[in-house]
Design a protein around this motif. Sequence first.
Motif, PDB file in Angstrom:
ATOM      1  N   VAL A  63      27.583  36.644  12.683  1.00 51.12           N
ATOM      2  CA  VAL A  63      27.691  37.478  11.336  1.00 51.12           C
ATOM      3  C   VAL A  63      27.942  38.936  11.674  1.00 51.12           C
ATOM      4  CG1 VAL A  63      26.089  38.177   9.407  1.00 51.12           C
ATOM      5  CG2 VAL A  63      25.794  35.953  10.267  1.00 51.12           C
ATOM      6  N   CYS A  64      28.600  39.481  10.791  1.00 51.43           N
ATOM      7  CA  CYS A  64      28.880  41.044  10.787  1.00 51.43           C
ATOM      8  C   CYS A  64      29.050  41.463   9.443  1.00 51.43           C
ATOM      9  CB  CYS A  64      30.129  41.282  11.509  1.00 51.43           C
ATOM     10  SG  CYS A  64      31.637  40.753  10.684  1.00 51.43           S
ATOM     11  N   PRO A  65      28.992  42.845   8.897  1.00 53.79           N
ATOM     12  CA  PRO A  65      29.130  43.377   7.869  1.00 53.79           C
ATOM     13  C   PRO A  65      30.351  42.621   6.954  1.00 53.79           C
ATOM     14  CG  PRO A  65      28.710  45.099   9.441  1.00 53.79           C
ATOM     15  CD  PRO A  65      29.301  43.818  10.305  1.00 53.79           C
ATOM     16  N   ARG A  66      31.186  42.348   7.413  1.00 56.64           N
ATOM     17  CA  ARG A  66      32.659  41.849   6.707  1.00 56.64           C
ATOM     18  C   ARG A  66      33.240  40.796   6.887  1.00 56.64           C
ATOM     19  NH1 ARG A  66      31.771  46.996   6.766  1.00 56.64           N
ATOM     20  NH2 ARG A  66      33.138  47.341   8.894  1.00 56.64           N
ATOM     21  N   GLY A  67      32.903  40.124   7.992  1.00 54.36           N
ATOM     22  CA  GLY A  67      33.064  38.754   8.464  1.00 54.36           C
ATOM     23  C   GLY A  67      34.669  38.920   9.284  1.00 54.36           C
ATOM     24  N   GLU A  68      34.732  40.106   9.865  1.00 51.02           N
ATOM     25  CA  GLU A  68      35.783  40.310  10.765  1.00 51.02           C
ATOM     26  C   GLU A  68      35.364  40.199  12.150  1.00 51.02           C
ATOM     27  OE1 GLU A  68      37.592  43.839   9.400  1.00 51.02           O
ATOM     28  OE2 GLU A  68      37.891  42.830   7.359  1.00 51.02           O
ATOM     29  N   VAL A  74      33.413  34.287  17.482  1.00 48.63           N
ATOM     30  CA  VAL A  74      33.337  32.929  17.602  1.00 48.63           C
ATOM     31  C   VAL A  74      34.459  32.672  18.677  1.00 48.63           C
ATOM     32  CG1 VAL A  74      34.473  30.830  16.525  1.00 48.63           C
ATOM     33  CG2 VAL A  74      32.778  32.325  15.188  1.00 48.63           C
ATOM     34  N   ARG A  75      35.626  33.500  18.563  1.00 49.70           N
ATOM     35  CA  ARG A  75      36.629  33.063  19.703  1.00 49.70           C
ATOM     36  C   ARG A  75      35.928  33.500  21.206  1.00 49.70           C
ATOM     37  NH1 ARG A  75      40.519  36.209  15.734  1.00 49.70           N
ATOM     38  NH2 ARG A  75      41.783  34.466  14.786  1.00 49.70           N
ATOM     39  N   LEU A  76      35.410  34.706  21.002  1.00 49.98           N
ATOM     40  CA  LEU A  76      34.711  34.855  22.675  1.00 49.98           C
ATOM     41  C   LEU A  76      33.866  33.843  23.038  1.00 49.98           C
ATOM     42  CD1 LEU A  76      33.820  38.279  23.480  1.00 49.98           C
ATOM     43  CD2 LEU A  76      32.557  36.346  24.404  1.00 49.98           C
ATOM     44  N   LEU A  77      33.078  33.365  22.021  1.00 51.01           N
ATOM     45  CA  LEU A  77      31.922  32.199  22.420  1.00 51.01           C
ATOM     46  C   LEU A  77      32.592  30.965  22.779  1.00 51.01           C
ATOM     47  CD1 LEU A  77      29.131  33.308  19.919  1.00 51.01           C
ATOM     48  CD2 LEU A  77      28.891  33.457  22.309  1.00 51.01           C
ATOM     49  N   ALA A  92      31.673  33.393   6.724  1.00 51.27           N
ATOM     50  CA  ALA A  92      32.633  33.798   5.762  1.00 51.27           C
ATOM     51  C   ALA A  92      32.398  35.014   4.939  1.00 51.27           C
ATOM     52  CB  ALA A  92      33.298  32.914   5.027  1.00 51.27           C
ATOM     53  N   GLY A  93      33.068  36.013   5.062  1.00 52.45           N
ATOM     54  CA  GLY A  93      32.955  37.288   4.134  1.00 52.45           C
ATOM     55  C   GLY A  93      31.712  38.377   4.629  1.00 52.45           C
ATOM     56  N   GLY A  94      31.047  37.875   5.721  1.00 55.39           N
ATOM     57  CA  GLY A  94      29.919  38.709   6.381  1.00 55.39           C
ATOM     58  C   GLY A  94      28.991  39.003   5.232  1.00 55.39           C
ATOM     59  N   LEU A  95      28.032  39.783   5.685  1.00 53.09           N
ATOM     60  CA  LEU A  95      26.859  40.214   4.992  1.00 53.09           C
ATOM     61  C   LEU A  95      27.324  40.729   3.566  1.00 53.09           C
ATOM     62  CD1 LEU A  95      24.519  42.225   7.531  1.00 53.09           C
ATOM     63  CD2 LEU A  95      24.356  40.022   6.321  1.00 53.09           C
TER      64      LEU A  95
END
Length: 116
Positions: A63-68, A74-77, A92-95
């Motif tokens: 999760v992050c503020p805007r989903g970016e 996810v790619r890193l993990l 999707a869409g973050g917080l």
Amino acid sequence: MVDEISPAAVEELLDGEDPPLVVDVSTEAEFALGHVPGSINVPLSDLVSHLDRIASAERIVTVCPRGEASVQAVRLLSAYEGTENARIESMAGGLDAWAGPLEEGIDEGGRGDGRR
């Protein structure tokens, strides 16, 4: 392509018997302002050094503020060999898209303080 999950589906999973590990990759200051209840804070810039906190989870939602930034997480993990059996998704869409309750504050373990 990165798997995404809707905020409503995340909220439903959190209310279930086997909730995912929610990893908020926001900065500590952003996390303290409001985050998904029960989530842990591991800023994206620190994610690699904290993989041991995350790798044992069977299902991870970033999760992050805007989903970016959560898509990058996810790619890193997914590239980390310790998480090959985990289901890893970005909210999707973050917080900005989260309609559920938010916790504020942070404790020493990187978790919210339980306030809603």
